[in-house]
Write a protein that holds these residues in place. Structure first.
Motif, PDB file in Angstrom:
ATOM      1  N   UNK A  23     -73.553 -26.551 -66.160  1.00 27.63           N
ATOM      2  CA  UNK A  23     -72.601 -27.045 -65.162  1.00 27.63           C
ATOM      3  C   UNK A  23     -71.172 -27.031 -65.691  1.00 27.63           C
ATOM      4  N   UNK A  24     -70.725 -25.854 -66.063  1.00 20.77           N
ATOM      5  CA  UNK A  24     -69.351 -25.696 -66.518  1.00 20.77           C
ATOM      6  C   UNK A  24     -68.428 -25.665 -65.306  1.00 20.77           C
ATOM      7  N   UNK A  25     -67.155 -25.795 -65.534  1.00 19.36           N
ATOM      8  CA  UNK A  25     -66.191 -25.747 -64.433  1.00 19.36           C
ATOM      9  C   UNK A  25     -66.267 -24.420 -63.699  1.00 19.36           C
ATOM     10  N   UNK A  26     -66.417 -23.322 -64.445  1.00 21.59           N
ATOM     11  CA  UNK A  26     -66.465 -21.990 -63.834  1.00 21.59           C
ATOM     12  C   UNK A  26     -67.680 -21.842 -62.922  1.00 21.59           C
ATOM     13  N   UNK A  27     -68.844 -22.302 -63.380  1.00 21.11           N
ATOM     14  CA  UNK A  27     -70.068 -22.200 -62.583  1.00 21.11           C
ATOM     15  C   UNK A  27     -69.965 -23.065 -61.343  1.00 21.11           C
ATOM     16  N   UNK A  79     -67.702 -21.438 -58.847  1.00 17.47           N
ATOM     17  CA  UNK A  79     -68.351 -20.285 -58.219  1.00 17.47           C
ATOM     18  C   UNK A  79     -69.338 -20.734 -57.153  1.00 17.47           C
ATOM     19  N   UNK A  80     -70.079 -21.810 -57.442  1.00 15.87           N
ATOM     20  CA  UNK A  80     -71.027 -22.350 -56.460  1.00 15.87           C
ATOM     21  C   UNK A  80     -70.302 -22.850 -55.216  1.00 15.87           C
ATOM     22  N   UNK A  81     -69.212 -23.570 -55.417  1.00 18.03           N
ATOM     23  CA  UNK A  81     -68.483 -24.116 -54.277  1.00 18.03           C
ATOM     24  C   UNK A  81     -67.826 -23.012 -53.446  1.00 18.03           C
ATOM     25  N   UNK A  82     -67.331 -21.964 -54.096  1.00 17.54           N
ATOM     26  CA  UNK A  82     -66.787 -20.820 -53.368  1.00 17.54           C
ATOM     27  C   UNK A  82     -67.869 -20.184 -52.504  1.00 17.54           C
ATOM     28  N   UNK A  83     -69.037 -19.997 -53.114  1.00 20.07           N
ATOM     29  CA  UNK A  83     -70.152 -19.384 -52.394  1.00 20.07           C
ATOM     30  C   UNK A  83     -70.602 -20.273 -51.234  1.00 20.07           C
ATOM     31  N   UNK A  84     -70.672 -21.591 -51.480  1.00 23.37           N
ATOM     32  CA  UNK A  84     -71.074 -22.526 -50.431  1.00 23.37           C
ATOM     33  C   UNK A  84     -70.094 -22.490 -49.262  1.00 23.37           C
ATOM     34  N   UNK A  85     -68.809 -22.462 -49.574  1.00 26.93           N
ATOM     35  CA  UNK A  85     -67.779 -22.439 -48.530  1.00 26.93           C
ATOM     36  C   UNK A  85     -67.912 -21.208 -47.650  1.00 26.93           C
ATOM     37  N   UNK A  86     -68.261 -20.084 -48.258  1.00 29.37           N
ATOM     38  CA  UNK A  86     -68.393 -18.837 -47.499  1.00 29.37           C
ATOM     39  C   UNK A  86     -69.651 -18.854 -46.641  1.00 29.37           C
ATOM     40  N   UNK A  87     -70.787 -19.120 -47.257  1.00 27.82           N
ATOM     41  CA  UNK A  87     -72.056 -18.944 -46.560  1.00 27.82           C
ATOM     42  C   UNK A  87     -72.476 -20.146 -45.722  1.00 27.82           C
TER      43      UNK A  87
END
Length: 198
Positions: free
Chosen positions: A45-49, A52-60
């Motif tokens: 659970x790094x900041x980068x991961x 990336x998860x939140x970006x993906x969640x926002x899109x899909x």
């Protein structure tokens, strides 16, 4: 004696729960609440991961993208769709005949029950493809007429009415960051701005 036994049982229960707690901490690397398209994003659970998860969640989790993904997963629906790139060039799939503004004949209406084909400003669906974008494919639309269908004449008229695309803005990811694009969701019939009533 009873008090001593109760304490021992409590200790045993607490100790037996420890492996479960530790296991839950380890499984925090995987977020089951993410959309299916984001489940592959695993790791510490790094900041980068997490970003990336939140970006993906926002899109899909966007409603239009969810609908687009559902429709594009239907082989029967996409069988005759053109695939175009962002500049509207056809990149694959041969056109099944020239798509022109239809005349609303009895035969046409009997064979075309979809709302987009029976609209007074009809449109077709296409697949908008961009390999450098997430998602790579979006369901898009193109107007079939310049004017609109006159119901009385069952044919296109262009003097007083125009077909215009309707857009929705959706989040996508390009070049490593979330941005937005406009997608055509259909077409509508409008009165031109320079139209003057007699």
């Amino acid at each position: 004696m009873y008090f001593t036994v109760l304490i021992a049982m409590t200790v045993v229960v607490n100790v037996s729960c420890l492996p479960f707690v530790i296991q839950n901490q380890d499984s925090a690397k995987f977020d089951a609440t993410l959309p299916p398209q984001c489940q592959h994003i695993e790791g510490e659970n790094s900041t980068a991961v997490m970003m990336e998860r939140e970006d993906c969640r926002r899109i899909f989790e966007n409603e239009y993208i969810q609908w687009s993904e559902k429709m594009l997963a239907d082989p029967a629906f996409i069988a005759n769709l053109e695939v175009v790139n962002s500049s509207d060039e056809v990149v694959s799939r041969t056109k099944r005949g020239v798509q022109q503004c239809p005349a609303f004949t009895d035969e046409y209406l009997a064979n075309n029950l979809e709302s987009n084909k029976r609209s007074t400003s009809p449109w077709k669906f296409v697949v908008n493809s961009d390999e450098s974008r997430i998602p790579q494919h979006l369901l898009d639309s193109r107007c079939l007429c310049t004017g609109c269908i006159d119901i009385r004449k069952r044919a296109e008229i262009g003097e007083d009415l125009l077909s215009k695309p309707m857009f929705v803005t959706v989040p996508v990811k390009k070049s490593g960051r979330v941005t937005s694009v406009d997608v055509t969701i259909g077409c509508t019939c409008i009165v031109p701005i320079n139209h003057h009533a007699n």
